[in-house]
Design an enzyme around this catalytic site. Structure first.
Site, mmCIF file in Angstrom:
data_model
loop_
_atom_site.group_PDB
_atom_site.id
_atom_site.type_symbol
_atom_site.label_atom_id
_atom_site.label_comp_id
_atom_site.label_asym_id
_atom_site.label_seq_id
_atom_site.Cartn_x
_atom_site.Cartn_y
_atom_site.Cartn_z
ATOM 1 N N ARG A 1 0.849 -1.194 0.000
ATOM 2 C CA ARG A 1 0.000 0.000 0.000
ATOM 3 C C ARG A 1 0.881 1.241 0.000
ATOM 4 O O ARG A 1 0.642 2.208 -0.706
ATOM 5 C CB ARG A 1 -0.959 0.007 1.211
ATOM 6 N N LYS B 1 -7.751 6.730 -19.397
ATOM 7 C CA LYS B 1 -8.032 7.211 -20.740
ATOM 8 C C LYS B 1 -6.780 7.088 -21.627
ATOM 9 O O LYS B 1 -6.386 5.992 -21.918
ATOM 10 C CB LYS B 1 -8.560 8.643 -20.659
HETATM 11 C C1 LIG Z 1 -12.725 9.719 -16.722
HETATM 12 C C2 LIG Z 1 -12.397 11.055 -16.198
HETATM 13 C C3 LIG Z 1 -12.240 11.278 -14.818
HETATM 14 C C4 LIG Z 1 -12.434 10.183 -13.798
HETATM 15 O O1 LIG Z 1 -11.463 9.181 -13.924
HETATM 16 P P1 LIG Z 1 -11.748 7.641 -13.544
HETATM 17 O O2 LIG Z 1 -10.465 6.978 -13.909
HETATM 18 O O3 LIG Z 1 -12.916 7.199 -14.380
HETATM 19 O O4 LIG Z 1 -12.054 7.611 -12.088
HETATM 20 C C5 LIG Z 1 -11.895 12.562 -14.404
HETATM 21 N N1 LIG Z 1 -11.735 13.570 -15.290
HETATM 22 C C6 LIG Z 1 -11.889 13.395 -16.622
HETATM 23 C C7 LIG Z 1 -11.698 14.552 -17.539
HETATM 24 C C8 LIG Z 1 -12.234 12.139 -17.124
HETATM 25 O O5 LIG Z 1 -12.397 11.976 -18.443
#
Ligand SMILES: *Cc1c(COP(=O)(O)O)cnc(C)c1O
Length: 383
Positions: free
Chosen positions: A50, A199
């Site tokens: 952790r 992403k």
């Molecule tokens: C997807 C996203 C988040 C959240 O991220 P997660 O990995 O889904 O928790 C925050 N900000 C933006 C701009 C995103 O596209």
């Protein structure tokens, strides 16, 4: 890491060295929770996963390098990374945020942290006066997202950073849409960069992860304290997958941008399309700022249809064959989404339409396929 090293070289090499035990060139997946100590307190820098894990550690160093930062910290999701930032605040503190914000970010601010006595203001940040009007002695953080989702608004990071500095307020930038290849908020005066690694950084739609990158050592110490105390860390297998993803980040994003440009230009002259939202278009209201703070304009493109009919938009998202109907973005494959019925369905119609999320708005995450096939797919669906 040499400061002069260029992006593609850092993406592939920064923070990484052959495995000390075997010489393996790829950082191994250290699938372990604990580490044997030779004597009490006599260990090799790792005590419990952790707190720190070698695979995650390599990724944290790599992420710091590609964002031109000194310290990186990885979390179980983008929202877990945001959770860490807000936990640095105290009851009574105030946050000023972009009003055109990722839905999950809005949700964590308002439904999780408001009840702990933190106050959030949502303002249109392309008007920097709107920020200054809300700043008071309790303001501790400004939260910026640029480009925004799904309207692709651009916020001037340097201008907001100047306001933050003047008022002794921290500036955090959600850099998910731009990626470190296109935009480096720390260089523009931000204190904290946040990523949904899920992403473009992961890039293959197979991992959920978040990250924070900072330059200031005190800030880093506080982030690592919360990361360890709250425990929302990512696992070593996911860290491995993201290290692999980042090795091609520059190549992928280059193609995302090329394809995004061709598709934005195609849509812009299509008789059935009304408005196109892509910061690379000269007609985009914040094009000049995008050009100044980004290296290129990315692969996220939103557009509306003439007549603004819900059924027409639903038809388009149904008829495409290569674009997959799905939430999320930033993977190698092209995705299509309908914000009004998907990501923004919970927002009352009047309120979402004020920010531009009308019934016919369609959002594309343009992938890295052959662009001619993507154009043919959209041509078909629009006809
Ligand atoms: C997807 C996203 C988040 C959240 O991220 P997660 O990995 O889904 O928790 C925050 N900000 C933006 C701009 C995103 O596209």
């Amino acid at each position: 890491m040499q400061k002069e090293m260029k992006f593609g070289t850092k993406a592939i090499h920064a923070g990484l060295e052959p495995d000390p035990a075997t010489g393996a060139i790829m950082t191994p997946i250290y699938q372990t929770s604990t580490y044997v100590q030779e004597g009490v307190g006599n260990h090799k820098g790792y005590e419990y996963s952790r707190t720190l894990n070698p695979t995650r550690h390599a990724l944290e160093k790599n992420l710091a390098a590609i964002e031109n930062g000194k310290f990186g910290a990885c979390f179980g999701s983008g929202l877990a990374a945001m959770d860490c930032v807000i936990k640095m605040l105290n009851p009574g503190d105030e946050v000023i945020s972009t009003n055109d914000l990722y839905g999950g970010s809005y949700r964590i601010f308002t439904t999780i942290f408001e009840k702990y006595g933190i106050k959030f203001h949502f303002v249109p940040m392309h008007n920097t006066k709107a920020i200054e009007e809300k700043i008071n002695a309790n303001t501790k953080l400004i939260w910026v997202e640029t480009p925004t989702n799904p309207m692709m608004n651009i916020i001037d990071i340097k201008a907001v950073a100047a306001i933050a500095k003047k008022n002794n307020v921290l500036l955090a930038v959600d850099n998910t849409f731009a990626t470190p290849y296109l935009q480096n908020p720390l260089d523009l005066g931000a204190d904290i960069v946040m990523h949904s690694v899920t992403k473009y950084l992961g890039g293959h739609s197979d991992v959920v992860m978040g990250a924070l990158i900072v330059n200031d050592e005190k800030l880093a110490t506080e982030i690592y304290r919360i990361q360890n105390s709250s425990g929302a860390v990512c696992g070593p297998q996911d860290a491995f997958l993201v290290l692999r993803g980042i090795k091609t980040l520059h190549l992928r994003v280059q193609r995302h941008c090329e394809n995004g440009k061709k598709i934005a230009e195609f849509l812009n002259t299509h008789p059935k399309v009304d408005k196109v939202y892509w910061p690379g278009l000269l007609t985009h209201p914040n094009h000049a700022i995008a050009k100044a703070q980004m290296r290129d304009f990315g692969g996220m493109v939103s557009f509306t249809l003439k007549g603004n009919k819900l059924e027409d938009a639903l038809n388009v998202v149904k008829k495409v064959e290569i674009f997959a109907l799905a939430e999320s973005l930033g993977g190698v494959e092209s995705l299509i989404g309908h914000p009004a019925t998907m990501t923004h369905a919970a927002i009352p119609k009047e309120k979402r339409e004020q920010t531009g999320v009308v019934d016919s708005l369609i959002r594309l995450s343009v992938g890295v396929e052959d662009v001619d096939d993507l154009l043919a797919d959209l041509t078909n669906a629009l006809n």
